[in-house]
Design an enzyme around this catalytic site. Structure first.
Site, PDB file in Angstrom:
ATOM      1  CG  HIS A   1      -3.703  -3.349   3.676  1.00  0.00           C
ATOM      2  ND1 HIS A   1      -2.508  -3.001   4.249  1.00  0.00           N
ATOM      3  CD2 HIS A   1      -4.240  -2.196   3.183  1.00  0.00           C
ATOM      4  CE1 HIS A   1      -2.322  -1.698   4.131  1.00  0.00           C
ATOM      5  NE2 HIS A   1      -3.351  -1.183   3.474  1.00  0.00           N
TER       6      HIS A   1
ATOM      7  CB  CYS B   1      -0.985  -0.026   1.170  1.00  0.00           C
ATOM      8  SG  CYS B   1      -2.350   1.153   0.989  1.00  0.00           S
TER       9      CYS B   1
END
Length: 508
Positions: free
Chosen positions: A443, A336
């Site tokens: 994630h 991310c």
């Protein structure tokens, strides 16, 4: 029968942060669901950088997502109507009913609490109508004198819905009797009357030696001790916000050493839970005065303030450590915000994350990122695109940045290798030309056993296949529930509400 108006609501407050509120709520949700009740968790206001994406595409604290699993219901934005994600020491992004509405400094948010309370009460009303019992988690401590005015997280909420309260304290920290007596003394007489009893958490040792203290506490306060929960070693349940450094590593069979720099606004560090639980992986969190050395793999984690943490990487010397690590053949993975940091450029012209501007990335991946006001909030699944036959991967995405691939940066006749192909979304992430550096927006990518093994093989280690994240969390939740059944007076706790479990005879 008691006189509480919100007879299907029970609140757990704590003497401190990390006293055990989250896991006690999870344990009670699982226990009451096992008795045949339809239960929902609820946290009026959560401040955390670990968040989850609900099926309807909203953002809530990960602790409430875990509690929903404990209650065997789908997570929903009503379970955490107000989520605060700190982006500076004095400011945070404010998320209401799953969507980011604004950034605020602490003083401005204090005035905003009246508006936030409306969202809290709307969510609680909907849950109360849909479930037989709502088990509520407070935040921090109810005895924070400076936060009492307009409180929506602890006694302010309990008084607004008129529900009973249990207070939990962590004996492993020491001073448990001072915690409980002091917290109770700092409450108003009406708030004290709302407290039905105490739970002591994380006890190790002979309970007989503790009994004189329990007797004194009950005599001193007039409140019952509803149980003493044992210290559950190697539990492995997802942490609400604090970084858990405990590991389940076999020192005689370490096959991969991983270093993770602790960024100032590190987010969703629960990404690493399955790595910490892997007996053949040594994962070390690296503080700001420590070096990123002696690693096979460096993982740059997510961040709530990506450009600020990019600056931190450089100030701490971690950017130089990463360069040296790559010169010696190591691997680097960005997740991310970490993926964005490893690219060429991060632009934030609209000041989405703090001060606006553009920063040069570390330059290892052929991407350019720009921040946008609307977050991507997705639950994703697909396949990893490297290392042999495709293997399944699933996870979730929470990011304000959008990254553009830059194929012109690749060597001649070389295409960009994607990290994964996601169902209905296309390709995600990419590799550097030499495959030493990779990045992804996913994630939770280590939660799938086959995906975890494939990524570790790319990093240089053949490891045994481990159980998946869902199985591991189920095991942890069942351990918590067993401890609650064995050590809490569940019948008395349930009697504080007007609820009756269908299998009430099994309550112990």
């Amino acid at each position: 029968m008691n006189s509480w108006k919100a007879a299907n609501t029970l609140m757990v407050q704590g003497t401190t942060s990390d006293a055990g509120k989250s896991l006690l709520v999870a344990g009670l949700c699982r226990c009451f669901n096992d008795m045949g009740m339809r239960v929902a968790p609820f946290k009026p206001q959560n401040m955390a950088l670990n968040s989850a994406v609900t099926p309807e595409g909203g953002e809530i604290g990960r602790a409430q997502a875990l509690q929903a699993v404990a209650a065997r219901v789908a997570p929903h934005v009503d379970m955490n109507p107000v989520l605060l994600k700190p982006n500076t020491d004095t400011g945070a992004q404010v998320i209401i009913h799953g969507k980011a509405v604004t950034d605020m400094e602490a003083a401005a948010y204090h005035d905003y609490k009246r508006t936030a309370m409306k969202a809290v009460l709307q969510s609680h009303e909907r849950l109360s109508a849909a479930y037989e019992l709502v088990v509520v988690e407070g935040a921090g401590s109810p005895a924070e004198i400076n936060l009492r005015d307009r409180d929506i997280a602890n006694m302010g909420f309990a008084e607004a819905v008129d529900c009973p309260v249990i207070i939990v304290a962590d004996i492993d920290r020491g001073g448990v009797f001072a915690q409980l007596v002091g917290t109770l003394e700092l409450l108003s007489p009406l708030e004290q009357a709302r407290v039905m009893g105490f739970v002591i958490n994380r006890f190790r040792g002979d309970i007989g030696l503790l009994q004189p203290g329990l007797d004194w506490l009950e005599a001193r306060t007039g409140k019952p001790v509803l149980g003493v929960l044992p210290y559950l070693h190697n539990l492995g349940a997802a942490a609400e916000d604090s970084i858990d450094v405990q590991q389940n590593v076999d020192r005689n069979d370490i096959r991969l050493r991983i270093k993770v720099p602790v960024l100032s606004r590190i987010s969703n560090h629960t990404d690493f839970d399955m790595l910490r639980q892997h007996p053949q992986v040594e994962l070390t969190y690296v503080g700001q005065n420590e070096r990123l050395d002696n690693a096979d793999l460096i993982i740059v984690p997510g961040s709530k303030h990506v450009r600020a943490d990019l600056d931190l990487l450089r100030r701490c010397g971690w950017a130089d450590d990463i360069a040296r690590h790559l010169r010696y053949g190591g691997k680097v993975l960005g997740i991310c915000g970490g993926y964005q940091i490893l690219g060429q450029e991060i632009a934030d012209p609209d000041a989405i994350e703090g001060k606006g501007g553009t920063s040069a990335g570390l330059g290892y991946l052929p991407i350019r990122t720009r921040m946008y006001p609307q977050k991507a909030l997705l639950n994703s699944q697909g396949q990893l695109c490297f290392g042999g036959e495709p293997v399944a991967v699933k996870g979730y995405q929470i990011h304000a940045g959008r990254s553009e691939l830059l194929p012109e940066l690749m060597p001649a006749n070389t295409e960009i290798q994607p990290f994964a192909e996601l169902d209905g979304e296309g390709f995600d992430g990419c590799f550097s030309a030499d495959h030493q550096v990779a990045g992804t927006y996913l994630h939770g990518l280590f939660d799938s056993p086959d995906a975890l093994q494939r990524i570790l093989r790319w990093a240089g280690a053949d490891t045994s296949l481990q159980a998946g994240y869902q199985d591991q969390q189920e095991t942890a939740l069942n351990r918590i529930a067993a401890a609650c059944r064995d050590h809490l007076d569940l019948a008395r706790i349930l009697s504080f509400t007007a609820c009756q479990a269908p299998n009430a005879g099994t309550v112990s």
